[in-house]
Structure formats: structure tokens, C-alpha cells
Design an enzyme around this catalytic site. Structure first.
Site, PDB file in Angstrom:
ATOM      1  N   ARG A  59      52.709  11.357  43.629  1.00 21.48           N
ATOM      2  CA  ARG A  59      52.037  11.303  42.328  1.00 21.48           C
ATOM      3  C   ARG A  59      52.377  12.550  41.524  1.00 21.48           C
ATOM      4  O   ARG A  59      52.244  13.674  42.010  1.00 21.48           O
ATOM      5  CB  ARG A  59      50.525  11.199  42.545  1.00 21.48           C
ATOM      6  CG  ARG A  59      49.702  11.123  41.275  1.00 21.48           C
ATOM      7  CD  ARG A  59      48.208  11.120  41.624  1.00 21.48           C
ATOM      8  NE  ARG A  59      47.849   9.951  42.397  1.00 21.48           N
ATOM      9  CZ  ARG A  59      46.897   9.946  43.342  1.00 21.48           C
ATOM     10  NH1 ARG A  59      46.258  11.061  43.634  1.00 21.48           N
ATOM     11  NH2 ARG A  59      46.608   8.834  43.976  1.00 21.48           N
TER      12      ARG A  59
ATOM     13  N   ARG B 172      42.486  17.860  40.521  1.00 24.30           N
ATOM     14  CA  ARG B 172      43.617  16.949  40.371  1.00 24.30           C
ATOM     15  C   ARG B 172      44.065  16.833  38.918  1.00 24.30           C
ATOM     16  O   ARG B 172      43.574  17.552  38.049  1.00 24.30           O
ATOM     17  CB  ARG B 172      43.238  15.592  40.958  1.00 24.30           C
ATOM     18  CG  ARG B 172      42.915  15.686  42.460  1.00 24.30           C
ATOM     19  CD  ARG B 172      42.769  14.330  43.084  1.00 24.30           C
ATOM     20  NE  ARG B 172      42.531  14.423  44.521  1.00 24.30           N
ATOM     21  CZ  ARG B 172      42.448  13.370  45.323  1.00 24.30           C
ATOM     22  NH1 ARG B 172      42.603  12.150  44.828  1.00 24.30           N
ATOM     23  NH2 ARG B 172      42.222  13.518  46.616  1.00 24.30           N
TER      24      ARG B 172
ATOM     25  N   LYS C 273      38.022  16.455  46.952  1.00 27.82           N
ATOM     26  CA  LYS C 273      38.772  16.296  45.707  1.00 27.82           C
ATOM     27  C   LYS C 273      37.879  16.578  44.502  1.00 27.82           C
ATOM     28  O   LYS C 273      36.672  16.364  44.543  1.00 27.82           O
ATOM     29  CB  LYS C 273      39.360  14.896  45.611  1.00 27.82           C
ATOM     30  CG  LYS C 273      38.333  13.773  45.633  1.00 27.82           C
ATOM     31  CD  LYS C 273      39.024  12.427  45.657  1.00 27.82           C
ATOM     32  CE  LYS C 273      38.006  11.285  45.754  1.00 27.82           C
ATOM     33  NZ  LYS C 273      38.651   9.973  45.851  1.00 27.82           N
TER      34      LYS C 273
ATOM     35  N   LYS D 161      37.829  16.199  40.127  1.00 28.47           N
ATOM     36  CA  LYS D 161      38.477  15.541  38.996  1.00 28.47           C
ATOM     37  C   LYS D 161      37.905  16.052  37.681  1.00 28.47           C
ATOM     38  O   LYS D 161      36.685  16.147  37.523  1.00 28.47           O
ATOM     39  CB  LYS D 161      38.308  14.022  39.105  1.00 28.47           C
ATOM     40  CG  LYS D 161      38.958  13.436  40.348  1.00 28.47           C
ATOM     41  CD  LYS D 161      38.748  11.935  40.443  1.00 28.47           C
ATOM     42  CE  LYS D 161      39.443  11.370  41.678  1.00 28.47           C
ATOM     43  NZ  LYS D 161      39.248   9.900  41.791  1.00 28.47           N
TER      44      LYS D 161
ATOM     45  N   CYS E 115      42.996  -1.427  41.365  1.00 29.61           N
ATOM     46  CA  CYS E 115      43.711  -0.363  42.077  1.00 29.61           C
ATOM     47  C   CYS E 115      44.938  -0.962  42.762  1.00 29.61           C
ATOM     48  O   CYS E 115      45.160  -2.175  42.741  1.00 29.61           O
ATOM     49  CB  CYS E 115      42.796   0.305  43.095  1.00 29.61           C
ATOM     50  SG  CYS E 115      42.358  -0.772  44.487  1.00 29.61           S
TER      51      CYS E 115
ATOM     52  N   CYS F 283      48.346   0.816  50.271  1.00 28.51           N
ATOM     53  CA  CYS F 283      47.230   1.732  50.486  1.00 28.51           C
ATOM     54  C   CYS F 283      46.640   1.560  51.881  1.00 28.51           C
ATOM     55  O   CYS F 283      46.222   0.453  52.256  1.00 28.51           O
ATOM     56  CB  CYS F 283      46.141   1.503  49.433  1.00 28.51           C
ATOM     57  SG  CYS F 283      44.715   2.592  49.663  1.00 28.51           S
TER      58      CYS F 283
ATOM     59  N   CYS G 258      38.778  -1.159  48.137  1.00 25.74           N
ATOM     60  CA  CYS G 258      37.866  -0.450  49.021  1.00 25.74           C
ATOM     61  C   CYS G 258      36.849   0.277  48.152  1.00 25.74           C
ATOM     62  O   CYS G 258      36.971   0.279  46.924  1.00 25.74           O
ATOM     63  CB  CYS G 258      38.644   0.512  49.937  1.00 25.74           C
ATOM     64  SG  CYS G 258      39.061   2.091  49.153  1.00 25.74           S
TER      65      CYS G 258
ATOM     66  N   CYS H  71      39.107   3.863  42.930  1.00 22.35           N
ATOM     67  CA  CYS H  71      40.277   4.226  42.127  1.00 22.35           C
ATOM     68  C   CYS H  71      40.370   3.460  40.808  1.00 22.35           C
ATOM     69  O   CYS H  71      40.882   3.990  39.830  1.00 22.35           O
ATOM     70  CB  CYS H  71      41.557   4.029  42.937  1.00 22.35           C
ATOM     71  SG  CYS H  71      41.707   5.183  44.320  1.00 22.35           S
TER      72      CYS H  71
END
Length: 588
Positions: free
Chosen positions: A97, A167, A229, A231, A449, A455, A494, A498
Site C-alpha cells: 500500500r 497511517r 493502528k 488513522k 472491502c 485478505c 469481516c 475496511c
């Protein structure tokens, strides 16, 4: 208040302050903290694994560490069983990414990544993501260095686009408010650079840079980086195209007389959860207050370092900023941020979100240039039969003199088009299927997603499933005289969030192959979390559940009332008021 002198508090004076009593500092650390601590500032033994030709992957620690370099280790799940029967390891490959603050990329850069995707990846596609950047899927280990070096040679990189760091920073892809957008994008880029890891590891490993004599230091992220993470977004009202409530930290642009004067700061949003674990839940962000533009980096750092020191490093499922706020208290967190920033938040400025998503078609900016927003279903740019989308974008890039902007909704804007070039670009877009007047609003406001086959977390289909499912919803809307309207529909394979299903009017979250949890009651502005309506149901059961609701919406709705507002007003589901308290309450 705005004239107060900053307090004489330095970062080193505050990083070891004791958190409020309800903390987790005495509990054993998760294994993720071990391998980050032992990684020597993200190096690990990645180089050894790169040179190991006996496997297509990385060892367990390195497979986690490469995330902080912008990659995920995956395999083709469609052929996993077949390879097991042949006694072969899974067909391991990587997703890489790019870091692309605000989603802006030049035509020259685009043509380079287009060529690389064709020649060096298993799938040959470019995937536009909800993080407003692009991903390469199907990169084999032998091609990783060349991928990083290619990005570096065109002024890009992938550092910190995954893992326990801040990110890719999002920014409203506003094709009209050109001046404010330029100012907002400037800060999105500055925030991204300011919060980047400072380790030399990325240069040494991927760019064959010499080891520097100076020691590594991470004054903002620390040697063990963040607990989870993180954001960040910059958004320009009234369009909430980046879904501010899906992010740990958002800066809501406040403009006066066409000039950016500062931001309202929102903290603690996030959508990921874990099936069966009621200590996890989606959460809206809290508005901490207003700051002037010159204090953006100071406050961004203060929020990140507070989460760094107070976040849960014991349980990763409760490590995000949203859980820290719930554990220590919003006011305590806010006061600590002010202490570290040496300044206080001012009273929030008024603003209002009126819509989400992207504005499709041509729009003229105040600079007299034109902006063409192209709908890219699920963000997948590939040459399909009779619809060579990827080639079409490359053909536009060959003649375009402005820039391209990836949106947070997986679409693409051809930006800064002069009047004299408009006709030529539209001709290419139509010829290659990038501009199609038959695409409905419903399809434009639906999102999924990646999910299968790449994935590793996917429990159900999403990207491959959505187009057919949208067609079925379109048929329902047409049947009930709603073909010119839409429902914000999002599907994830899931519960990690995303595609931001937990801010949708209709959200579907994968539970098992062919089965989903169905959530209803988000709104069009993206300011309300939906509630569980049906659990672990098949696609047919979802369609049966939605059809009478859509019929009722068509008959009994108020003027311009969205589907999510309708189901709340008619008490089909109750609104989620405080996720930590009532998200799992059975109140339907």
C-alpha cells in the site's frame, strides 16, 4: 484564551506521566509489543527472509513487521486447498500500500505504477482503497525491493501505511472549493510527514541505503511504536467524504471568507470490532474543540503521544484510541493532550455535514479548471472484457496536465483540467467505460472491502459479491419507484471495518461464507452508527428482510428522508446513542 503563552512543558517531561487510575500499565504486554521492542526499530530479520529462497513468505515476527513498511503477507485463498493437497505451501504474496496523503498523484507517477502493476503483480490490477491510496495485490517476495525502489524513484513510498503507526492521512477530495482544499491538503501532507517513523530501517532494507552512523530515535512513536493502528483525516464540511467517525483523529476545516482559519479536532472514532467480543464496538469520535492552523502539528503530536503512552498494550483488541477514551475518560484524555500541547482547545466552531460520498461527473472549481469524478466500482482498476478501465486511466494520464486524486470512497478524480482539454478527456473516459451514464446512484453509493481471495481475515465475500447484490437492490428500488434514490450500502468480509459498514444505512458484515450480520440505521451524513437487525443470515434472508422495509420507505417517508433516518423514525431499530453502553442492547 488564544493569546495565552504556551506552558513550558516539553515532551520528555510528560511521556512518563501516570495515566488515570483505570489503566492497564501493570498487566503483561501482548506479544506484538515483544516483537516491536526486539525489532531494532523495525528491522527484525527482514533482510534474512528476503534472501531465503525456500519460502515465498516471511517468518512470524517479520510477517508482522513488514506491515509497518506498508505490506501485508497474503495468499491466494481460492487455491489454498489445492496447494495443500499437492503438499505445497500456500501461494504467498504481498499486498503493498502506497503512502499518498490526500490521495494526490501526478499523471507521470500514475503511468509508472500502471506499468509496474501490469508487469510485476499476479493480478495486474491497481486497487483504489478507502484509505485514499492505491494498493498492489499479488506481489511476490522477489519483486518487493523493485516495488519499493520504483515508488522511491517517482517520489513515493509505502512507509507507515499499515501496522501500529499513523497511517495514510486522508483529506476531502473536494473538486469545487479549490482554495480551501489546497490549504487543507497542505496540512494533511504536513501531518503525514510529521508523524512518520524516523527509523532508518526502510531506507536500509528496501532502498539499499547505507547504515547511518547516527542512532535511530523515535521521539513521537517510541521504540515500540503505537499500541495499535492510528488513522487521521482532514475534512472540509459540508461533505463528509472521509467518514470522520471512522478515524482516531480528524481535523474538521473551518473557513471564513474563503480562507482556512483552523480546525475542530475530533478524537476517538473507529469502526472495527470482533465477533462475539462485546468489549469491542464501533464508536463515534468526540469533538475536543477548535485550534488555529498554526497549532495543527502540535496538537496532532499531543494526541498521538497520549495514545502512545495511555493506550492498551496488554490487549490488542482494546488498544485503539476509542477504547483509551472510554477507559480513562474523555476529559482526562483531553486535558492530557492540552498539557502536552502547551495550549488549550478553544470552543468548537459551528459546522454541518450535509452529505457523504463523491460528487460524480464534471465540476468547475473556483480556479476555472474542471474536475471529473469517475466511478470505479470497488476501486478495482483492471481491464475487463469490453471495459478496459485500467488502460483508460493510463490513456488519460498520457495527455492530462493536472493531477489525479484518489478518493476515500474508492473513486478517481481527474483534477485541474483546463477548458480546452475537457472534451478530449471525456472522450477517452467514455470510450474505455470510465464514464457511464447508466450507472445508478445506488451503485455509486455502495462500497465493499477487498475480502476474498487475498485478505487473510475474510470470512465472507465482499468485493466479488457486491456488484450482483447491488443489482438486486436496484431492482427493489425500481419496483417501488425509487430508482432515482439510493441507500448507503456497505459490505465487509469481516468485522475489521475496511469498507466502513458501521457508518452505513445498510451495513453487512461477514460472519461465514455466504452469511452476514445485517445492520440498519446509519444516516447519509455519516454521523450515526447502525444497529444489528439480523444476525448470521444468508443473502436471501437479507433480501427478504430489506424488501418490505424499502417498500415502506417508498410509501411513508418524509420528503428527502434517507432510508437510515426512516428506519429510526419508525422504530424498526433504535438509534445507537453511546456505543460503549448500548451498541449490543437488544432494543429492536
Amino acid at each position: 484564551m488564544s493569546n495565552d503563552k504556551p506552558k513550558t512543558v516539553t515532551l520528555t517531561q510528560v511521556v512518563n506521566l501516570t495515566p488515570p487510575q483505570n489503566d492497564v500499565s501493570d498487566l503483561p504486554l501482548s506479544d506484538s509489543e515483544r516483537f516491536k521492542r526486539e525489532s531494532n526499530y523495525l528491522r527484525g530479520t527482514i533482510v534474512d527472509d528476503l534472501n531465503n529462497g525456500l519460502t515465498g513468505g516471511f517468518n512470524s515476527d517479520n510477517s508482522q513487521l513488514i506491515r509497518l513498511h506498508g505490506m501485508y503477507q497474503q495468499d491466494d485463498r481460492d487455491i489454498r486447498k489445492e496447494r495443500q493437497e499437492q503438499k505445497l505451501e500456500p501461494l504467498i504474496n504481498m499486498m503493498l500500500r502506497c503512502r499518498l496523503p490526500g490521495g494526490i498523484i501526478t499523471p507521470k507517477q500514475w503511468l509508472t505504477i500502471d506499468k509496474f502493476a501490469t508487469e510485476a503483480t499476479k493480478y495486474g490490477s491497481i486497487r483504489l482503497t478507502t484509505r485514499q491510496t492505491f494498493q498492489f495485490h499479488g506481489l511476490f517476495k522477489r519483486s518487493l525491493k523493485s516495488a519499493h525502489q520504483l515508488l522511491h524513484n517517482i517520489g513515493l513510498d509505502s512507509i507507515a501505511t499499515a501496522g501500529d503507526v499513523n497511517r495514510n492521512v486522508l483529506c476531502t477530495s473536494n473538486p469545487v472549493e479549490s482554495k480551501v482544499h489546497q490549504q487543507a491538503y497542505y496540512w494533511a501532507s504536513k501531518i503525514s510527514e510529521h508523524l512518520l517513523p524516523k527509523t532508518h530501517a526502510y531506507i536500509e532494507i528496501w532502498l539499499d541505503g547505507e547504515k547511518l552512523p547516527t542512532p535511530d530515535s523515535e521521539p513521537i512513536l517510541s521504540s515500540t511504536y503505537l499500541p495499535r493502528k492510528f488513522k487521521t483525516t482532514v475534512v472540509i464540511p459540508p461533505i463528509n467524504d472521509v467518514d470522520v467517525h471512522a478515524n482516531d483523529l480528524s481535523f474538521v476545516a473551518i473557513a471564513e471568507k474563503g480562507e482556512l482559519i483552523g480546525f475542530n479536532v475530533l478524537v476517538g472514532g473507529g469502526l472495527a470490532m470482533t465477533h462475539g467480543d462485546k468489549t469491542t464496538y464501533p464508536r463515534k469520535a468526540d469533538d475536543f474543540g477548535f485550534i488555529p492552523v498554526e497549532k495543527v502539528l502540535t496538537f496532532a503530536e499531543a494526541v498521538v503521544t497520549t495514545q502512545r503512552d495511555w493506550g492498551n498494550r496488554h490487549n490488542r483488541k482494546n488498544a485503539k484510541t476509542k477504547y483509551t477514551l472510554e477507559r480513562v475518560g474523555v476529559e482526562n484524555f483531553k486535558k492530557e493532550v492540552e498539557l502536552r500541547a502547551g495550549s488549550t482547545f478553544l470552543t468548537s466552531k459551528p459546522y454541518k455535514f450535509t452529505q457523504r460520498g463523491d460528487q460524480f461527473g464534471w465540476y468547475k472549481g473556483i480556479d476555472d479548471n474542471w474536475y471529473l469524478t469517475l466511478f470505479i466500482e470497488n476501486g478495482r482498476l483492471l481491464d475487463y472484457p469490453n471495459k478496459p478501465l485500467k488502460t483508460g486511466v493510463a490513456e488519460i494520464a498520457k495527455i492530462h496536465q493536472g493531477d489525479l486524486r484518489i478518493t476515500a470512497n474508492q473513486n478517481l478524480i481527474i483534477a485541474n483540467v483546463p477548458e480546452q482539454q475537457k472534451e478530449a478527456i471525456e472522450k477517452i473516459a467514455r470510450e474505455y467505460g470510465l464514464l457511464d451514464n447508466t450507472v445508478t446512484l445506488q451503485r455509486k453509493y455502495s462500497m465493499a472491502c477487498v475480502s476474498y481471495p487475498t485478505c487473510p481475515l475474510a470470512m465472507a465475500e465482499a468485493e466479488r459479491f457486491l456488484p450482483t447484490f447491488v443489482t438486486q437492490i436496484e431492482q427493489m428500488l425500481t419496483q417501488h419507484h425509487l430508482s432515482e434514490d439510493y441507500i448507503i450500502l456497505r459490505v465487509t468480509g469481516c468485522p475489521n471495518g475496511c469498507a466502513r459498514a458501521m457508518l452505513a444505512e445498510v451495513g453487512m458484515v461477514g460472519k461465514a461464507p455466504g452469511r452476514y450480520n445485517l445492520y440498519l440505521g446509519g444516516n447519509r451524513e455519516g454521523t450515526r452508527i447502525p444497529r444489528l437487525y439480523k444476525e448470521n443470515v444468508s443473502v436471501d434472508e437479507i433480501l427478504l428482510a430489506l424488501e418490505p422495509l424499502i417498500e415502506a420507505w417508498s410509501i411513508h417517508r418524509n420528503k428527502d428522508e434517507g432510508f437510515g433516518d426512516f428506519v429510526i423514525r419508525h422504530e424498526i431499530v433504535k438509534p445507537v446513542i453511546n456505543s460503549a453502553i448500548d451498541f449490543y442492547q437488544v432494543v429492536n
